[in-house]
Design an enzyme around this catalytic site. Structure first.
Site, PDB file in Angstrom:
ATOM      1  N   GLU A 114       5.798  39.887  22.299  1.00 47.47           N
ATOM      2  CA  GLU A 114       7.232  40.447  22.865  1.00 47.47           C
ATOM      3  C   GLU A 114       7.893  39.065  22.865  1.00 47.47           C
ATOM      4  O   GLU A 114       7.462  38.089  22.982  1.00 47.47           O
ATOM      5  CB  GLU A 114       7.101  41.073  24.228  1.00 47.47           C
ATOM      6  CG  GLU A 114       5.988  42.219  24.300  1.00 47.47           C
ATOM      7  CD  GLU A 114       5.920  42.923  25.677  1.00 47.47           C
ATOM      8  OE1 GLU A 114       6.419  42.342  26.663  1.00 47.47           O
ATOM      9  OE2 GLU A 114       5.075  43.499  25.834  1.00 47.47           O
ATOM     10  N   ASP A 118      15.067  35.411  29.184  1.00 48.30           N
ATOM     11  CA  ASP A 118      15.530  34.338  29.994  1.00 48.30           C
ATOM     12  C   ASP A 118      16.256  34.958  31.015  1.00 48.30           C
ATOM     13  O   ASP A 118      17.744  35.004  30.938  1.00 48.30           O
ATOM     14  CB  ASP A 118      16.047  33.220  29.124  1.00 48.30           C
ATOM     15  CG  ASP A 118      15.785  31.956  30.085  1.00 48.30           C
ATOM     16  OD1 ASP A 118      15.309  31.969  30.825  1.00 48.30           O
ATOM     17  OD2 ASP A 118      16.585  30.844  29.670  1.00 48.30           O
ATOM     18  N   TYR A 225       9.319  45.562  30.619  1.00 47.20           N
ATOM     19  CA  TYR A 225       8.225  45.347  29.819  1.00 47.20           C
ATOM     20  C   TYR A 225       6.715  45.435  30.427  1.00 47.20           C
ATOM     21  O   TYR A 225       5.752  45.003  29.821  1.00 47.20           O
ATOM     22  CB  TYR A 225       8.258  43.973  29.348  1.00 47.20           C
ATOM     23  CG  TYR A 225       8.664  42.735  30.411  1.00 47.20           C
ATOM     24  CD1 TYR A 225       7.656  42.705  31.508  1.00 47.20           C
ATOM     25  CD2 TYR A 225       9.922  42.100  30.382  1.00 47.20           C
ATOM     26  CE1 TYR A 225       8.086  41.678  32.434  1.00 47.20           C
ATOM     27  CE2 TYR A 225      10.300  41.270  31.147  1.00 47.20           C
ATOM     28  CZ  TYR A 225       9.362  41.034  32.392  1.00 47.20           C
ATOM     29  OH  TYR A 225       9.732  40.101  33.287  1.00 47.20           O
ATOM     30  N   LYS A 312       6.425  29.125  25.024  1.00 48.63           N
ATOM     31  CA  LYS A 312       7.931  28.636  25.010  1.00 48.63           C
ATOM     32  C   LYS A 312       8.342  27.715  24.200  1.00 48.63           C
ATOM     33  O   LYS A 312       7.599  26.746  23.402  1.00 48.63           O
ATOM     34  CB  LYS A 312       8.038  27.760  26.430  1.00 48.63           C
ATOM     35  CG  LYS A 312       7.499  28.309  27.757  1.00 48.63           C
ATOM     36  CD  LYS A 312       8.470  28.843  28.367  1.00 48.63           C
ATOM     37  CE  LYS A 312       9.057  27.955  29.515  1.00 48.63           C
ATOM     38  NZ  LYS A 312       9.402  28.371  30.672  1.00 48.63           N
ATOM     39  N   CYS A 409      40.674   1.753  37.461  1.00 45.85           N
ATOM     40  CA  CYS A 409      41.396   0.860  38.196  1.00 45.85           C
ATOM     41  C   CYS A 409      41.224  -0.841  38.085  1.00 45.85           C
ATOM     42  O   CYS A 409      41.760  -1.368  38.591  1.00 45.85           O
ATOM     43  CB  CYS A 409      41.356   1.242  39.744  1.00 45.85           C
ATOM     44  SG  CYS A 409      39.638   0.762  40.304  1.00 45.85           S
ATOM     45  N   CYS A 424      32.378   2.260  41.324  1.00 41.40           N
ATOM     46  CA  CYS A 424      33.654   1.475  41.433  1.00 41.40           C
ATOM     47  C   CYS A 424      33.756   1.369  42.929  1.00 41.40           C
ATOM     48  O   CYS A 424      33.934   2.575  43.794  1.00 41.40           O
ATOM     49  CB  CYS A 424      34.682   2.319  40.807  1.00 41.40           C
ATOM     50  SG  CYS A 424      36.395   1.596  41.445  1.00 41.40           S
TER      51      CYS A 424
HETATM   52  S1  IVH Z   1       5.016  40.249  31.376  1.00 42.53           S
HETATM   53  C1  IVH Z   1       1.773  39.718  34.884  1.00 42.53           C
HETATM   54  N1  IVH Z   1       6.761  40.233  29.376  1.00 42.53           N
HETATM   55  O1  IVH Z   1       8.536  35.479  32.445  1.00 42.53           O
HETATM   56  C2  IVH Z   1       2.915  39.015  34.047  1.00 42.53           C
HETATM   57  N2  IVH Z   1       7.264  38.815  31.467  1.00 42.53           N
HETATM   58  O2  IVH Z   1       6.251  33.647  33.949  1.00 42.53           O
HETATM   59  C3  IVH Z   1       3.961  39.890  33.839  1.00 42.53           C
HETATM   60  N3  IVH Z   1       9.378  37.494  31.287  1.00 42.53           N
HETATM   61  O3  IVH Z   1       7.542  36.686  35.495  1.00 42.53           O
HETATM   62  C4  IVH Z   1       4.961  39.627  32.957  1.00 42.53           C
HETATM   63  N4  IVH Z   1       9.906  38.328  29.197  1.00 42.53           N
HETATM   64  O4  IVH Z   1       9.929  37.108  34.842  1.00 42.53           O
HETATM   65  C5  IVH Z   1       6.299  39.592  30.652  1.00 42.53           C
HETATM   66  N5  IVH Z   1       8.303  40.213  27.641  1.00 42.53           N
HETATM   67  C6  IVH Z   1       7.925  39.736  28.797  1.00 42.53           C
HETATM   68  C7  IVH Z   1       8.718  38.843  29.617  1.00 42.53           C
HETATM   69  C8  IVH Z   1       8.521  38.481  30.879  1.00 42.53           C
HETATM   70  C9  IVH Z   1      10.250  37.568  30.274  1.00 42.53           C
HETATM   71  C10 IVH Z   1       9.220  36.607  32.445  1.00 42.53           C
HETATM   72  C11 IVH Z   1       8.811  37.351  33.830  1.00 42.53           C
HETATM   73  C12 IVH Z   1       7.823  36.647  34.148  1.00 42.53           C
HETATM   74  C13 IVH Z   1       7.766  35.234  33.450  1.00 42.53           C
HETATM   75  C14 IVH Z   1       6.461  34.516  33.083  1.00 42.53           C
END
Ligand code: IVH
Length: 684
Positions: A114, A118, A225, A312, A409, A424
């Site tokens: 997935e 952000d 998600y 990342k 200045c 300065c």
């Molecule tokens: S799953 C148990 N899926 O990224 C983990 N998180 O540190 C459940 N995030 O806390 C999270 N896109 O805020 C998941 N497709 C995605 C996501 C996602 C962004 C964020 C979320 C999470 C952090 C990971």
């Protein structure tokens, strides 16, 4: 005219129809009617609801923005702790993850890849198909219930349809699409408000606002998600998401089933490239084991699931030629080097300038004139130079050398030990620093002239009408009315026009007039003496009573005041030793600004102390220091700030400074305890 029954039926039909259109528009992005048609339906519903408020449905599309201001958010414990994901930055680390998974499962996993949105995590709870709670992450154990704000996000359904379970939670990410973010920031620039550094900060700031109507205007969006609950509708993550979609929830279409590392890598490459085309920011991808049974076998570490991992993206980086280095002098005198660059596209915007931070960074980069530099966007508004493309360097180019004198200045710059920035030191005469002082002078905790906020004072300075705070008090309506200036934002893209009409000009003059009532301690703070913050100004005002005494105070007298150390004392001395500052005070004073503390003159009830002077120091067991001071005055004594040869008594409490004690002894000042003092005045 409709009958009551007809009205009720029409309200139900319209609510349902509009909810459906909202879903098509915000969740599916497939509207079937025009905006005009939609507005017509909404208007009809609003009118009917007004005439028959008893029939308004709880999930009516008009109810997204509740009328009430949310006072504060309820802190609620998460039913399932909100964990985060392990992060990886390389393909090898993903291979390691896959190895670990396979080793534990002893079977071949299916992964769902997935996008990693952000934004801000949110957990939505639906009970009997109704949205009943929207929790932020908080500390992972408990979060804020921001339901009033979540309800304003049109892609979050207030009610579901289909075969949803009685109760479940679905987690996702609230985010601000880039276009909304850009609009928001240009509006803020126009109003002179601080800008958000990125859509994530804007989303998280918006979600925490106390006025849902304001949140509604921010155009937030949300992808879901992760489903949680006692009775999931299917055995794996993917099918559950598809179910959620059926119930009307917004699930990302950017999902892929992957059965090998190669498939995962190609998903990564696809989106590392493709993310520029998305209308929102992503900062990576998330890889999850699909089967719930397998997820259970893998379990969790203390912080994150073993069945999922985040990859990342590396921050986007481009190379572009350096045109020149400019030096900006800030309001505090700090000098920041900025690289002027050949304009280049980076993460959706054109970059022309990038921060070089300070002299050390320039030296570490070994930056030469005409170099090609690598630029990255960090969390801040201004991108930064992160490296030099040495291969592109021309022979015989000179290294960039940090300037020695202030570009504003001409004063020689200084650099304090252990500090990275050059300053300065000409703090009272360097133009940007004067602006900073003026802004400080009018600020809320100082003279509190808010009618001059949002860039107005800057304009008065730029127009030459106000060169120092005293000029404010001779401004006239004729000078202000009709004043106009257009400001261009830093990136050169936005214009902000400030113009003073009748009302503005009047407000400004009224604000300035009112500021004459500001108490001395705030006036003292407003002068902006270095290191004299609010508390210090209060102490100094209390100890010396008026500006003339403070001006005459010796270093020793200053440091004998509680909380005043060498650094502050030196700064106060140096402030008053500058004739320009003394002249400024005289000019301001002529306009009736308060330069002495309003003393509640204590009535002398019995002149037992006959004008004797007391210095109080330390902590007392029976009475507070203020109470003792009051008693001294009540019995005809005087409170003075510092021990001198003219002091009669030092009233010594616990933990008083040894320097003061020593001085009192040397000068033969009588040292008495609280008990002895009470004996003198009250006879016990
Ligand atoms: S799953 C148990 N899926 O990224 C983990 N998180 O540190 C459940 N995030 O806390 C999270 N896109 O805020 C998941 N497709 C995605 C996501 C996602 C962004 C964020 C979320 C999470 C952090 C990971």
């Amino acid at each position: 005219m409709l009958t009551r029954e007809e009205a009720q039926k029409r309200i139900m039909d319209l609510s349902h129809e509009i909810n459906l259109h909202n879903y098509r528009y915000y969740v599916l992005s497939q509207p079937v009617i025009s905006d005009f048609e939609f507005d017509r339906l909404l208007k009809e519903l609003e009118q009917l609801e007004q005439a028959f408020p008893e029939f308004v449905l709880p999930d009516s599309p008009t109810q997204r923005i509740g009328a009430d201001l949310t006072k504060e958010f309820a802190q609620v414990r998460h039913k399932y702790p909100m964990m985060s994901l392990g992060n990886t930055y390389s393909e090898e680390e993903i291979a390691d993850f896959d190895q670990r998974v396979r080793k534990i499962l002893v079977e071949v996993p299916e992964y769902i890849c997935e996008l990693k949105y952000d934004g801000v995590a949110i957990g939505l709870t639906y009970r009997n198909g109704r949205l009943v709670q929207a929790l932020t992450r908080g500390d992972g154990e408990q979060g804020d219930d921001v339901i009033a704000n979540a309800r304003t996000i049109k892609s979050i359904p207030l009610t579901l349809w289909g075969d949803y379970p009685d109760e479940f939670e679905i987690r996702g990410e609230v985010f601000m699409p880039r276009s909304s973010f850009n609009n928001l920031n240009s509006e803020r620039a126009q109003k002179g408000l601080p800008l958000f550094a990125n859509p994530r900060n804007a989303a998280s700031g918006s979600l925490k606002m106390l006025d849902p109507a304001e949140v509604a205007s921010r155009n937030l969006d949300c992808f879901l998600y992760h489903m949680l609950g006692e009775n999931p509708p299917a055995d794996d993550h993917y099918q559950c998401l598809m179910k959620a979609k059926e119930w009307g929830l917004k699930v990302s279409p950017y999902l892929a089933k992957c059965h090998s590392l190669e498939e995962i890598y190609s998903f990564i490459h696809l989106w590392d490239q493709g993310r520029k085309e998305l209308p929102f920011d992503i900062d990576g991808i998330v890889i999850k084991v699909n089967s719930y049974r397998q997820q259970q076998m893998l379990g969790y570490t203390a912080k994150s699931p073993r069945w999922a991992i985040a990859y990342k993206f590396k921050a986007e980086r481009v190379s572009t030629p350096l045109l020149s280095v400019a030096y900006q002098v800030g309001r505090t005198g700090a000098v920041t080097p900025v690289a002027n660059l050949e304009p280049v596209q980076l993460a959706g915007t054109t970059v022309k300038r990038a921060s070089l931070h300070n002299a050390d960074i320039i030296r570490k980069l070994d930056l030469h004139e005409g170099d090609h530099v690598f630029v990255e966007k960090g969390g801040e508004i201004i991108p930064k130079v992160v490296g030099v493309d040495i291969a592109m360097r021309m022979p015989d180019t000179a290294p960039v050398i940090f300037i020695t004198h202030c570009p504003e200045c001409g004063t020689q710059l200084i650099r304090q030990e252990n500090e990275a920035a050059h300053y300065c030191p000409n703090e009272y005469h360097c133009p940007p620093q004067i602006k900073g002082k003026l802004e400080h002078f009018i600020s809320r905790k100082a003279m509190n002239i808010d009618s001059l906020g949002e860039g107005k004072i800057e304009m008065l300075f730029d127009k030459g009408l106000v060169k120092d705070p005293s000029d404010l008090y001779s401004l006239t309506y004729a000078q202000l009315f009709g004043l106009e200036k257009v400001y261009i934002s830093e990136d050169g893209l936005k214009e902000k026009k400030i113009s003073f009409r009748e009302k503005t000009a009047q407000n400004i003059l009224e604000g300035i007039e009112q500021s004459k009532q500001t108490p001395f301690e705030k006036v003292l703070y407003a002068l902006g003496i270095r290191y004299a913050g609010e508390t210090v100004a209060k102490k100094l005002a209390g100890a010396f009573g008026d500006i003339d005494k403070l001006k005459e105070a010796t270093f020793e007298e200053l440091i004998s005041v509680e909380e005043i150390g060498d650094k502050i004392a030196e700064s106060v001395r140096s402030y008053f030793s500058d004739p320009d500052n003394v002249a400024l005070i005289e000019k301001i004073r002529q306009h009736g600004i308060r330069f002495s503390a309003e003393k509640a003159v204590a009535e002398i009830i019995e002149d037992k102390l006959g004008g004797k002077s007391f210095v109080i120091s330390g902590v007392f067991s029976g009475y507070s220091r203020d109470r003792l001071k009051e008693m001294i005055e009540k019995y005809g004594g005087r409170n003075v700030a510092a021990v001198s040869s003219k002091t009669d008594y030092l009233l010594a409490g616990e933990g008083m400074g040894p320097a003061k004690l020593k001085k009192a002894r040397e000068l033969g000042v009588k040292i008495i305890s609280e008990k002895e003092f009470l004996k003198i005045v009250e006879g016990f």
